[in-house]
Design a protein around this motif. Structure first.
Motif, short mmCIF file in Angstrom:
data_model
loop_
_atom_site.label_atom_id
_atom_site.label_comp_id
_atom_site.label_asym_id
_atom_site.label_seq_id
_atom_site.Cartn_x
_atom_site.Cartn_y
_atom_site.Cartn_z
N ASP A 62 -21.71 -10.17 6.42
CA ASP A 62 -21.11 -8.82 6.39
C ASP A 62 -19.58 -8.90 6.30
O ASP A 62 -18.95 -8.12 5.59
N LEU A 63 -19.00 -9.86 7.02
CA LEU A 63 -17.55 -10.03 6.99
C LEU A 63 -17.08 -10.44 5.60
O LEU A 63 -16.08 -9.94 5.08
N ALA A 64 -17.81 -11.38 4.99
CA ALA A 64 -17.45 -11.83 3.64
C ALA A 64 -17.56 -10.69 2.64
O ALA A 64 -16.70 -10.54 1.75
N LEU A 65 -18.60 -9.86 2.78
CA LEU A 65 -18.76 -8.71 1.89
C LEU A 65 -17.63 -7.71 2.07
O LEU A 65 -17.08 -7.18 1.10
N ALA A 66 -17.25 -7.47 3.33
CA ALA A 66 -16.16 -6.53 3.60
C ALA A 66 -14.85 -7.03 3.01
O ALA A 66 -14.06 -6.26 2.45
N ARG A 67 -14.60 -8.33 3.14
CA ARG A 67 -13.38 -8.90 2.58
C ARG A 67 -13.36 -8.80 1.06
O ARG A 67 -12.33 -8.51 0.45
N GLN A 68 -14.53 -9.03 0.45
CA GLN A 68 -14.60 -8.93 -1.01
C GLN A 68 -14.36 -7.51 -1.48
O GLN A 68 -13.65 -7.27 -2.46
N ARG A 69 -14.95 -6.55 -0.76
CA ARG A 69 -14.75 -5.15 -1.12
C ARG A 69 -13.28 -4.75 -0.97
O ARG A 69 -12.75 -4.00 -1.79
N LYS A 70 -12.65 -5.25 0.09
CA LYS A 70 -11.23 -4.95 0.30
C LYS A 70 -10.39 -5.55 -0.83
O LYS A 70 -9.48 -4.89 -1.35
N ALA A 71 -10.72 -6.79 -1.22
CA ALA A 71 -9.98 -7.44 -2.30
C ALA A 71 -10.16 -6.68 -3.61
O ALA A 71 -9.20 -6.50 -4.38
N ASP A 72 -11.40 -6.23 -3.87
CA ASP A 72 -11.67 -5.46 -5.10
C ASP A 72 -10.89 -4.15 -5.08
O ASP A 72 -10.33 -3.73 -6.11
N ALA A 73 -10.85 -3.50 -3.92
CA ALA A 73 -10.13 -2.23 -3.82
C ALA A 73 -8.64 -2.43 -4.04
O ALA A 73 -7.98 -1.63 -4.71
N GLU A 74 -8.09 -3.51 -3.47
CA GLU A 74 -6.67 -3.80 -3.64
C GLU A 74 -6.35 -4.12 -5.09
O GLU A 74 -5.30 -3.74 -5.61
N ALA A 75 -7.28 -4.83 -5.75
CA ALA A 75 -7.06 -5.17 -7.17
C ALA A 75 -7.04 -3.91 -8.02
O ALA A 75 -6.21 -3.76 -8.92
N ARG A 76 -7.95 -2.98 -7.72
CA ARG A 76 -7.96 -1.72 -8.48
C ARG A 76 -6.71 -0.91 -8.19
O ARG A 76 -6.14 -0.29 -9.09
N SER A 77 -6.27 -0.91 -6.94
CA SER A 77 -5.06 -0.17 -6.58
C SER A 77 -3.85 -0.73 -7.31
O SER A 77 -2.99 0.01 -7.80
N TYR A 78 -3.75 -2.07 -7.41
CA TYR A 78 -2.63 -2.71 -8.11
C TYR A 78 -2.65 -2.37 -9.58
O TYR A 78 -1.63 -2.10 -10.20
N ALA A 79 -3.88 -2.35 -10.15
CA ALA A 79 -3.99 -2.06 -11.58
C ALA A 79 -3.52 -0.65 -11.89
O ALA A 79 -2.93 -0.38 -12.94
N ASN A 80 -3.76 0.27 -10.95
CA ASN A 80 -3.36 1.66 -11.17
C ASN A 80 -1.86 1.87 -11.13
O ASN A 80 -1.36 2.92 -11.53
N LEU A 81 -1.13 0.85 -10.62
CA LEU A 81 0.32 0.97 -10.60
C LEU A 81 0.91 0.87 -11.99
O LEU A 81 2.03 1.31 -12.23
N HIS A 82 0.19 0.27 -12.90
CA HIS A 82 0.69 0.08 -14.26
C HIS A 82 0.36 1.30 -15.12
O HIS A 82 -0.75 1.82 -15.09
#
Length: 220
Positions: A171-191
């Motif tokens: 569950d912790l690994a899944l939560a970390r992956q989801r957080k990383a995916d969300a951060e990646a999408r957030s960064y992409a939206n900056l462009h």
């Protein structure tokens, strides 16, 4: 004393334990200390016979026990019955948790919580090859039932704790992956999107060399 047999009905690489009390007093002890999720109770129907316990492999459905394994347990019952050994018999079996023992019962006597959960099969005649094979594996052993139950419960707790830790880590690994995916999408939206004024300005900024004129800088 408890009598232990080893059945190779499922193959030599998967021996199955069959056990029984040596007498009716030991049967009373076995009723207190069987393994609820794995043990079947086996007996000759309507005749005196040993109370046999068949310990199923982990995960085996008690209603889908292979016939060969049931026959091994049934033949031990039949061979241990003075009357049943000489005639065709019906073997009854159920989960050991379905066995009911009340305080007013005679020593060694039992009934069922739910008779509908008792299964039956026939053994027409004794098969000496089966009985002899099982008798060769028979071991008589004094058992400290309470100590064995305590050790079993300790092992069960250890397995459950390990499984819980494994689930928590997953569950912790899944939560970390989801957080990383969300951060990646957030960064992409900056462009800025291609073709917009913002995109053109970003492109100019990325490509200009150091010292190039910046139209937004003030100068004198």
């Amino acid at each position: 004393m408890v009598l232990f047999y080893s059945s190779n009905a499922l193959g030599d690489d998967l021996p199955v334990v069959i056990y029984a009390g040596k007498d009716k007093f030991e049967n009373e002890e076995l009723l207190k200390y069987f393994i609820p999720e794995r043990d079947l109770w086996v007996h000759v129907d309507k005749l005196s016979s040993p109370h046999i316990y068949l310990r199923l492999p982990e995960g085996m459905d008690w209603e889908k026990v292979p016939e060969k394994l049931l026959l091994d347990a049934g033949h031990i019952c039949k061979a241990g019955s003075i009357q049943g050994n000489k005639q065709a018999v019906t073997i009854i079996y159920c989960k050991a948790t379905n066995i009911l023992k009340r305080g007013d019962f005679a020593t060694g006597s039992v009934t069922f919580h739910d008779p509908r959960k008792v299964k039956r099969f026939r053994i027409e005649e004794r098969v000496n090859a089966i009985v002899n094979r099982l008798n060769k594996t028979k071991v008589e052993r004094q058992v400290d039932h309470e100590a064995e139950r305590i050790e079993r419960d300790r092992q069960q707790h250890k397995l459950k704790r390990a499984a819980a830790n494994e689930r928590a880590n997953a569950d912790l690994a899944l939560a970390r992956q989801r957080k990383a995916d969300a951060e990646a999408r957030s960064y992409a939206n900056l462009h800025a999107k291609e073709g917009t004024d913002e995109w053109e300005e970003d492109e100019w900024e990325r490509n200009r060399k150091e010292g190039d004129f910046d139209p937004d800088d003030d100068f004198m």
